[in-house]
Design a protein around this motif. Structure first.
Motif, PDB file in Angstrom:
ATOM      1  N   VAL A 136       8.288  10.142  -6.552  1.00  0.00           N
ATOM      2  CA  VAL A 136       7.688   9.105  -7.402  1.00  0.00           C
ATOM      3  C   VAL A 136       7.481   7.828  -6.595  1.00  0.00           C
ATOM      4  O   VAL A 136       6.416   7.197  -6.659  1.00  0.00           O
ATOM      5  N   GLU A 137       8.494   7.436  -5.825  1.00  0.00           N
ATOM      6  CA  GLU A 137       8.402   6.220  -5.014  1.00  0.00           C
ATOM      7  C   GLU A 137       7.277   6.325  -3.985  1.00  0.00           C
ATOM      8  O   GLU A 137       6.538   5.356  -3.754  1.00  0.00           O
ATOM      9  N   GLU A 138       7.140   7.487  -3.382  1.00  0.00           N
ATOM     10  CA  GLU A 138       6.084   7.679  -2.382  1.00  0.00           C
ATOM     11  C   GLU A 138       4.704   7.603  -3.025  1.00  0.00           C
ATOM     12  O   GLU A 138       3.772   7.009  -2.462  1.00  0.00           O
ATOM     13  N   SER A 139       4.558   8.184  -4.210  1.00  0.00           N
ATOM     14  CA  SER A 139       3.261   8.135  -4.896  1.00  0.00           C
ATOM     15  C   SER A 139       2.938   6.721  -5.345  1.00  0.00           C
ATOM     16  O   SER A 139       1.786   6.292  -5.317  1.00  0.00           O
ATOM     17  N   TRP A 140       3.972   5.960  -5.758  1.00  0.00           N
ATOM     18  CA  TRP A 140       3.765   4.568  -6.153  1.00  0.00           C
ATOM     19  C   TRP A 140       3.316   3.742  -4.951  1.00  0.00           C
ATOM     20  O   TRP A 140       2.430   2.888  -5.061  1.00  0.00           O
ATOM     21  N   ALA A 141       3.904   4.011  -3.794  1.00  0.00           N
ATOM     22  CA  ALA A 141       3.518   3.293  -2.576  1.00  0.00           C
ATOM     23  C   ALA A 141       2.064   3.581  -2.218  1.00  0.00           C
ATOM     24  O   ALA A 141       1.311   2.669  -1.827  1.00  0.00           O
ATOM     25  N   GLU A 142       1.645   4.838  -2.387  1.00  0.00           N
ATOM     26  CA  GLU A 142       0.257   5.202  -2.089  1.00  0.00           C
ATOM     27  C   GLU A 142      -0.692   4.529  -3.071  1.00  0.00           C
ATOM     28  O   GLU A 142      -1.753   4.017  -2.689  1.00  0.00           O
ATOM     29  N   TYR A 143      -0.325   4.519  -4.339  1.00  0.00           N
ATOM     30  CA  TYR A 143      -1.157   3.882  -5.367  1.00  0.00           C
ATOM     31  C   TYR A 143      -1.296   2.385  -5.095  1.00  0.00           C
ATOM     32  O   TYR A 143      -2.386   1.809  -5.216  1.00  0.00           O
ATOM     33  N   SER A 144      -0.206   1.761  -4.696  1.00  0.00           N
ATOM     34  CA  SER A 144      -0.198   0.316  -4.466  1.00  0.00           C
ATOM     35  C   SER A 144      -1.111  -0.102  -3.324  1.00  0.00           C
ATOM     36  O   SER A 144      -1.597  -1.235  -3.291  1.00  0.00           O
ATOM     37  N   LYS A 145      -1.361   0.814  -2.393  1.00  0.00           N
ATOM     38  CA  LYS A 145      -2.191   0.480  -1.237  1.00  0.00           C
ATOM     39  C   LYS A 145      -3.651   0.233  -1.619  1.00  0.00           C
ATOM     40  O   LYS A 145      -4.345  -0.551  -0.974  1.00  0.00           O
ATOM     41  N   VAL A 146      -4.119   0.926  -2.646  1.00  0.00           N
ATOM     42  CA  VAL A 146      -5.564   0.898  -2.938  1.00  0.00           C
ATOM     43  C   VAL A 146      -5.901   0.456  -4.361  1.00  0.00           C
ATOM     44  O   VAL A 146      -7.073   0.434  -4.729  1.00  0.00           O
ATOM     45  N   GLU A 147      -4.895   0.090  -5.153  1.00  0.00           N
ATOM     46  CA  GLU A 147      -5.172  -0.216  -6.561  1.00  0.00           C
ATOM     47  C   GLU A 147      -6.066  -1.436  -6.753  1.00  0.00           C
ATOM     48  O   GLU A 147      -6.682  -1.596  -7.803  1.00  0.00           O
ATOM     49  N   MET A 148      -6.146  -2.306  -5.738  1.00  0.00           N
ATOM     50  CA  MET A 148      -7.007  -3.488  -5.829  1.00  0.00           C
ATOM     51  C   MET A 148      -8.314  -3.297  -5.053  1.00  0.00           C
ATOM     52  O   MET A 148      -9.060  -4.261  -4.853  1.00  0.00           O
ATOM     53  N   ASP A 149      -8.579  -2.081  -4.618  1.00  0.00           N
ATOM     54  CA  ASP A 149      -9.795  -1.820  -3.851  1.00  0.00           C
ATOM     55  C   ASP A 149     -11.032  -2.184  -4.686  1.00  0.00           C
ATOM     56  O   ASP A 149     -11.080  -1.921  -5.885  1.00  0.00           O
ATOM     57  N   PRO A 150     -12.047  -2.786  -4.061  1.00  0.00           N
ATOM     58  CA  PRO A 150     -13.249  -3.150  -4.823  1.00  0.00           C
ATOM     59  C   PRO A 150     -14.049  -1.947  -5.324  1.00  0.00           C
ATOM     60  O   PRO A 150     -14.852  -2.083  -6.250  1.00  0.00           O
ATOM     61  N   ASP A 151     -13.839  -0.787  -4.717  1.00  0.00           N
ATOM     62  CA  ASP A 151     -14.564   0.412  -5.133  1.00  0.00           C
ATOM     63  C   ASP A 151     -13.896   0.995  -6.380  1.00  0.00           C
ATOM     64  O   ASP A 151     -12.748   1.443  -6.321  1.00  0.00           O
ATOM     65  N   PRO A 152     -14.580   1.013  -7.529  1.00  0.00           N
ATOM     66  CA  PRO A 152     -13.966   1.522  -8.761  1.00  0.00           C
ATOM     67  C   PRO A 152     -13.595   2.994  -8.686  1.00  0.00           C
ATOM     68  O   PRO A 152     -12.663   3.431  -9.357  1.00  0.00           O
ATOM     69  N   VAL A 153     -14.314   3.761  -7.859  1.00  0.00           N
ATOM     70  CA  VAL A 153     -13.998   5.186  -7.721  1.00  0.00           C
ATOM     71  C   VAL A 153     -12.668   5.362  -7.005  1.00  0.00           C
ATOM     72  O   VAL A 153     -11.853   6.210  -7.380  1.00  0.00           O
ATOM     73  N   ILE A 154     -12.435   4.570  -5.979  1.00  0.00           N
ATOM     74  CA  ILE A 154     -11.156   4.643  -5.261  1.00  0.00           C
ATOM     75  C   ILE A 154     -10.017   4.256  -6.191  1.00  0.00           C
ATOM     76  O   ILE A 154      -8.955   4.897  -6.212  1.00  0.00           O
TER      77      ILE A 154
END
Length: 233
Positions: free
Chosen positions: A120-138
Motif C-alpha cells: 500500500v505504501e509503495e502504491s501511495w508513493a507511486e500515486y503521489s509522484k504524478v497526481e498533480m501531473d497536468p495531463d488528465p489521463v496520467i
C-alpha cells in the motif's frame, strides 16, 4: 516409456495483433477520460478502424472485450455505445466499492508480516509522484492504479478477477468527475486521509475515511452532473 513432448508450432499466437487490440482499448479509454468520446456515444468499427489505422477485426475484438468489462454497452440493432451511468448506477458502484474496499483493507491489516501494508505504501508513493501531473489521463491512470493496488495488496484472487468490470465503470465516473470538477489538490487530500486511516489499522477509522472518499464523492458528483446536463440542454 514417457510420451513424446508435443512439438510447438514455429509461429504461435500473433503477439502484434494482441498489442494492437490493447492499443485500441487504451485509445478509447483515453478518449473517454479526455471527454472526446462521451457516455452514450455510439462507436463503430469503420470509424475507429480509420481513426486508429487498424483492421476492423482488431477493433471488433477490442470493442467486444470492453463490452464484456462494461465500459461499452451493446444495444440491439444499434451497435455499441459508451456506457452511461445515472445517479442510481453511481450510487450502486459506490456502495459496492465500499464493501469490496473494506474487504481488501481487512485482509491488508490482518497481515502481521507488514508485507501487504508495504505494498500500500509503495502504491501511495507511486500515486503521489504524478497526481498533480497536468495531463488528465496520467492523473486518471494513477488514480485507478492506486485503487487496484489496494485490492492487489489484499492478495484476494477473486477481487482481482472482479477488477476489470469495476475499472470500466470507475473510468466513466472518474472521467465525469474530472470534467465536472478537475481538482487534483482535493484528490490528493482525500487519498492522503485514506492512506493515513489504513495506517491506523482501525476498521472504523478506515470505514469513515472510505465513506468520505467514496460515498461522499458520489453524492457530491450527482448534482454536478445534473447541473452540467441541464446547462447543455
Amino acid at each position: 516409456m514417457s510420451p513424446e513432448p508435443v512439438a510447438l508450432p514455429l509461429r504461435m499466437s500473433p503477439v502484434a495483433s494482441v498489442s494492437r487490440r490493447d492499443g485500441v482499448i487504451n485509445e478509447i479509454r483515453r478518449a473517454v477520460v479526455l471527454g472526446t468520446i462521451r457516455p452514450g456515444e455510439k462507436l463503430t468499427e469503420v470509424k475507429l478502424s480509420e481513426w486508429l489505422s487498424v483492421s476492423r477485426p482488431t477493433v471488433r475484438e477490442a470493442l467486444n472485450q470492453m463490452a464484456q468489462e462494461g465500459l461499452l454497452v451493446q444495444e440491439p440493432y444499434r451497435g455499441l455505445r459508451v456506457a452511461t451511468l445515472d445517479s442510481a448506477a453511481i450510487m450502486d458502484l459506490a456502495n459496492t466499492r465500499m464493501a469490496l474496499d473494506m474487504l481488501a483493507v481487512a485482509a491488508i491489516i490482518e497481515d502481521t508480516s507488514g508485507r501487504r501494508m508495504l505494498m500500500v505504501e509503495e502504491s501511495w508513493a507511486e500515486y503521489s509522484k504524478v497526481e498533480m501531473d497536468p495531463d488528465p489521463v496520467i492523473r486518471h491512470e494513477s488514480h485507478v492504479a492506486f485503487h487496484r493496488s489496494l485490492w492487489a495488496a489484499s492478495e484476494n484472487a477473486l477481487l482481482l478477477r472482479l477488477w476489470p468490470v469495476t475499472e470500466a465503470h470507475l473510468t466513466i465516473i472518474l472521467a465525469q468527475d474530472q470534467a465536472a470538477r478537475a481538482d487534483p489538490v482535493r484528490a490528493h487530500q482525500v487519498h492522503e486521509k485514506l492512506v493515513e486511516a489504513i495506517r491506523t489499522k482501525d476498521l472504523e477509522v478506515i470505514r469513515t475515511a472510505f465513506m468520505e472518499h467514496t460515498m461522499r464523492s458520489a453524492v457530491e458528483l450527482i448534482p454536478l452532473l445534473d447541473t452540467k446536463h441541464s446547462t447543455k440542454e
